[in-house]
Structure formats: structure tokens, C-alpha cells
Design an enzyme around this catalytic site. Structure first.
Site, PDB file in Angstrom:
ATOM      1  N   SER A 277     -11.650  17.407 -17.151  1.00 19.90           N
ATOM      2  CA  SER A 277     -11.963  17.826 -15.471  1.00 19.90           C
ATOM      3  C   SER A 277     -13.051  17.152 -14.694  1.00 19.90           C
ATOM      4  O   SER A 277     -13.355  16.910 -13.525  1.00 19.90           O
ATOM      5  CB  SER A 277     -12.009  19.356 -15.041  1.00 19.90           C
ATOM      6  OG  SER A 277     -13.051  19.815 -15.732  1.00 19.90           O
TER       7      SER A 277
ATOM      8  N   SER B 131     -13.414  18.720 -21.025  1.00 18.26           N
ATOM      9  CA  SER B 131     -13.793  18.085 -19.955  1.00 18.26           C
ATOM     10  C   SER B 131     -14.851  17.092 -19.799  1.00 18.26           C
ATOM     11  O   SER B 131     -15.167  16.545 -18.733  1.00 18.26           O
ATOM     12  CB  SER B 131     -13.742  19.062 -18.932  1.00 18.26           C
ATOM     13  OG  SER B 131     -12.337  19.415 -18.398  1.00 18.26           O
TER      14      SER B 131
ATOM     15  N   LYS C 175     -21.580  17.617 -11.109  1.00 18.50           N
ATOM     16  CA  LYS C 175     -19.951  18.055 -10.933  1.00 18.50           C
ATOM     17  C   LYS C 175     -20.178  19.077  -9.899  1.00 18.50           C
ATOM     18  O   LYS C 175     -20.868  20.032  -9.778  1.00 18.50           O
ATOM     19  CB  LYS C 175     -19.639  18.452 -12.469  1.00 18.50           C
ATOM     20  CG  LYS C 175     -18.284  19.018 -12.351  1.00 18.50           C
ATOM     21  CD  LYS C 175     -17.597  19.275 -13.697  1.00 18.50           C
ATOM     22  CE  LYS C 175     -16.072  19.697 -13.961  1.00 18.50           C
ATOM     23  NZ  LYS C 175     -15.754  20.144 -15.214  1.00 18.50           N
TER      24      LYS C 175
END
Ligand code: GLN
Length: 489
Positions: free
Chosen positions: A151, A175, A76
Site C-alpha cells: 500500500s 506494504s 506516507k
């Protein structure tokens, strides 16, 4: 090869059926082919990845490889990685090349894993659909008219479309778990403090926790073994003896491998609020757990209904403080035209941050301001304590709590984008876990209308190994987690 578990990949590398350079190239080719459709990766750097793969091959040739040596992993874009653009999904950091590695990245590096690329995400991890990214939304590989969740949506879409064998994510209010549910993956948020936050760009520091996103609980256990551990550079990192999170997975077990396990079914998870088609799948999963020998008990988490409200005071409060550092001075975006220093700050922040981030900064600044602090922030902290107490009482009655991960399957792009409250409610089942600092995992439990649904397991502090095993036993008995989106062969 792209369906291999991490363990099988490690074996193939060890037996020289494939080299790390070849494996990395295979994924880079898939990314080149499919990423334009999905927007899952923000940055790939083939020269850097292949260089790492080459070094891993040399290590393997010397017989020094470990379980992740030579395996490419996507990260990420919230994790600082030395020499890599690290944007956090924001214009504010769109030009930021990190001069150092986050602890998570450094640990994977030490294990010989390859950085395959940096994945798209909601801006500063604020969102549940990946639509707040400055770099455009990520599309769900199961249906490209839908969101992948957020997210950590880029990481989830990448693993689901087989553009990475596994990925990292972060979970402040859901997330990791929610995109795992929407993309048919297994994703775990560990107990707060188990994984170092050093070099992970801060959103809400008392809630943020990194964790693995993979195709199975077994893969997640292997990833967590390398992510977890004390780090003196993170003041909330927990100094505990190292453990093997996969230690329960290979234990011999009969037809009822979970005999003796008590599963709590909170009335708040099984009431209204969840789409019926998701609830049917969750109930079928509970029935499967009974088949596996588990016993179920009805429990209650009475303060659960306040969790979203408390979260949207605490998380913005912490975010407003954490994001104060982005001022256009030392690094990050700076407005091209300004009158004086104050104007430079204002314009850089006005242009560098997107709407959702600004909304959080405004709310956070408000709830922390003199005169409102007691009414909002302190009150939210009290609710946070009540929620933690609810879980503590529940874990006196059961070992693991079960429920849905998300109240619906993946929704359409744009469907909730104009209604922040609807968007915030997509985390109703995950947020309380962060407020209490507990570990939680989402695993695939079936499909509704062709879209995957997730089952959430929540455990008491430091019971990651048990949660992973409870997920693993379900995955030995079912095949949901093996399904993959057809369009990305
Ligand atoms: N969707 C939640 C939010 O927008 C949680 C995000 C997260 O876990 N990073 O804050």
C-alpha cells in the site's frame, strides 16, 4: 544531486554546496513537473516545507546539524503530521487536518528533516497495488501502465522517480517490501515494536509497523536510526537501548565479506508460485551471495502456506475494530443528508469507505462474531503461532532467510483489481514475516522485461543491523539498485 545518497546530501548541506531551501525547492519543482503523471503525492505544502528548510539552514549555519538536517523526506499519508491534511487514502479522512505529529514525524522533525509532502496509498493501507486509494491509483515510474505495488505505492513511486530522496512507509503484510520490489528500491519492515505506531493511523495493530523506503540499504539504516526508539505513547513499543543500525556497514571486509553467514533457502519460497523470470533473478542473487562468502542451507517453513489465509482473518478482525472510530461525529467525513443519528453513522460510513475497506470490515466483524470466533479467529491465531515457531526453528539453522519479495514484477493497472484473492496472493512471501513480527528487507536484484524484481531477506528478531549489512554488501557488489526509470530525468 538527485542521485546523492543521504550521507552525500548531508555532506553537501554541511559544506554549503547547496542549502536545504534549494534542495527542497529542487524536489518541489520535480514534484510539480512529474507528479501529475504519477499521482504519487496527495499533498504538498511548499510554504510549510520551505519554512522547515529555512529553519534547517539556520541550524546548519550554527553548526548544529545532524545526519538528516535539511533533507526533505516524503511521508506516507498514514502518518499524522501537524497542520497537514492526513487522509490515509480515504474519503473518510479527506478533510482531516491533523492537530498533532505522529512519533515518526516528530522524530524526523527533531532531526531537522523537512516534510516534503504526503504520499498516496491504498485506502487505510488495504491493498497491494495502490488502486484502492480514494484519490486514484499511483502509476509505476518504470512503466506507467503498471501499478507501483502497495500500500505504500505513493512513497515508492516518489523515491523511484526521484521526487524525494527517501520516504516512509508502513507494512502490515508487505506494504513496504512489495512496492520497494516493484519500484527498484530498498525497503525495510523492522521487528514489531521497534518503531512507534503512535499517530500512525491503525489498520491491524498487531501487524502494523513503519519503516524506511530508500535507494539503498545504507540510506535505510540512516532513516531507521531516526525512526526507531521506545515511545511510552505506544503500548507495544519496545523499551530497548538505542542502536546504530548502520554500525556494520563500514566494517572493513575482504573479497568474502559475508564469510561465516548462513543463508537459509526455504523450499516454500523456491517452489511453484513465483514467476520463472523473477525466480531466475533470485537464484542469481543467491549465487552472488555465495561469491560474497555466505553459505546456503536448505530449510523448510511448513506452515508458510497458511499465512495468507490466517492474515485475512486476523488483519480484517483488527481492522473492523480499529475502523469503528470513524463515525462522522468528531472528525472525518459526514454524509450531507440523513434522518437521525443511526442514519448519519450508516450513511457516513457507507459513503466514506471504499469497497475494499468495507469488505475487510464485513469479514472482520464476521470472524469475531459469537459462534464464529473459535472457528476463524482463534484458529488463525493458532496458525500464527505455528508460523512463528517455523521461523524460530529455521533460525536455529541459519542466520538469514532469502527468497523473492513478490511472486511477480509490477502487474498492469486493473489486472487484479476485480479479483481480491489474486490481489491477496501477491503478498504470499511477505505476510508470514508480519504474522511472526520479524524484520524483513527487500532490495533490487535485477530486471525482467524492463521491470524491477525484489529479493527479500528475513532475519530473527532485532537483527536489523545484520540484515541491512547483508543487503549493503550485495549493493556494493551489484548495480541494480542504482538503475533509475528513464522517463523521469
Ligand atoms: N496487501 C496487504 C493487505 O492488503 C498488506 C497491506 C499492508 O501491508 N498494509 O492487507
Amino acid at each position: 544531486m538527485i542521485e546523492h545518497s543521504l550521507q552525500a546530501l548531508a555532506l553537501s548541506l554541511k559544506n554549503k554546496e547547496i542549502s536545504s531551501v534549494e534542495l527542497t525547492q529542487l524536489y518541489l519543482d520535480r514534484i510539480a513537473r512529474y507528479n501529475p503523471q504519477l499521482n504519487a503525492y496527495l499533498t504538498v505544502n511548499p510554504a510549510s516545507s520551505l519554512g522547515q528548510a529555512h529553519a534547517a539552514d539556520e541550524r546548519l549555519a550554527r553548526g548544529e546539524g545532524g545526519p538528516l538536517t535539511g533533507i526533505p523526506i516524503a511521508h506516507k499519508d498514514i502518518f499524522c503530521a501537524k497542520g497537514w491534511l492526513t487522509t490515509c487514502g480515504s474519503r473518510m479522512l479527506s478533510n482531516f487536518v491533523s492537530p498533532y505529529d505522529a512519533t515518526v514525524i516528530a522524530r524526523f522533525h527533531a532531526a531537522g528533516a523537512v516534510v516534503l509532502g504526503k504520499t498516496n496509498m491504498d485506502e487505510f493501507a488495504m491493498g497491494s497495488s495502490n488502486e484502492t486509494s480514494f484519490f486514484g491509483p499511483v502509476l509505476n515510474p518504470w512503466d506507467t501502465t503498471r501499478v507501483p505495488g502497495g500500500s505504500s505505492g505513493g512513497s515508492a513511486a516518489a523515491v523511484a522517480a526521484r521526487l524525494a530522496p527517501a520516504a516512509t512507509g508502513t507494512d502490515t503484510g508487505g506494504s513496504i517490501r512489495q512496492p520497494a520490489a516493484m519500484c527498484n528500491l530498498t525497503g525495510m519492515k523492522p521487528t514489531y515494536g521497534v518503531v512507534s505506531r503512535y499517530g500512525m493511523i491503525a489498520f491491524a495493530s498487531s501487524l502494523d509497523q513503519a519503516g524506511p523506503l530508500g535507494r539503498s540499504a545504507a540510506d535505510c539504516a540512516l532513516l531507521l536510526n531516526h525512526m526507531a526508539g521506545f515511545d511510552e505513547r505506544d503500548s507495544t513499543s519496545l523499551d530497548r537501548p538505542a542502536e546504530d543500525y548502520g554500525r556494520e556497514l563500514n566494517a572493513a571486509a575482504g573479497a568474502r565479506p559475508l564469510a561465516g553467514l548462513k543463508i537459509g533457502l526455504p523450499e516454500e519460497f523456491f517452489g511453484e508460485g513465483c514467476a520463472p523470470e523473477v525466480m531466475h533473478l533470485v537464484e542469481a542473487a543467491v549465487a552472488e551471495y555465495r561469491q560474497l562468502g555466505a553459505e546456503t542451507v536448505a530449510i523448510s517453513l511448513p506452515s508458510m502456506g497458511l499465512s495468507v489465509a490466517a492474515y485475512y482473518v486476523i488483519a480484517p478482525a483488527e481492522a473492523s475494530s480499529n475502523l469503528a472510530r470513524f463515525d462522522g461525529v468528531r472528525y472525518g467525513y459526514r454524509a450531507p443528508d440523513y434522518d437521525d443519528l443511526a442514519d448519519m453513522y450508516c450513511k457516513s460510513r457507507a459513503q466514506g469507505f471504499g469497497a475494499e475497506v468495507k469488505r475487510r470490515i464485513l469479514i472482520g466483524t464476521y470472524v469475531l462474531s459469537h459462534g464464529y470466533y473459535d472457528a476463524y479467529y482463534l484458529q488463525a491465531q493458532r496458525i500464527r503461532r505455528l508460523i512463528a515457531n517455523d521461523f524460530a526453528a529455521a533460525f536455529r539453522q541459519c542466520d538469514v532467510i532469502i527468497g523473492p519479495t513478490s511472486p511477480s514484477t509490477a502487474f498492469r493497472l486493473g489486472e487484479k483489481a476485480s479479483d481480491p484473492v489474486q490481489m491477496y496472493l501477491s503478498d504470499i512471501y511477505t505476510i508470514a514475516v508480519n504474522l511472526a513480527g520479524l524484520p524483513g528487507i527487500s532490495l533490487p536484484c535485477g530486471f525482467a522485461g524492463g521491470l524491477p524484481a525484489g529479493l527479500q531477506l528475513i532475519g530473527d528478531y532485532f537483527t536489523e543491523a545484520r540484515l541491512l549489512n547483508v543487503a549493503h554488501r550485495y549493493q556494493l557488489a551489484t548495480a541494480w539498485h542504482l538503475q533509475r526509470p528513464e522517463a523521469f530525468d
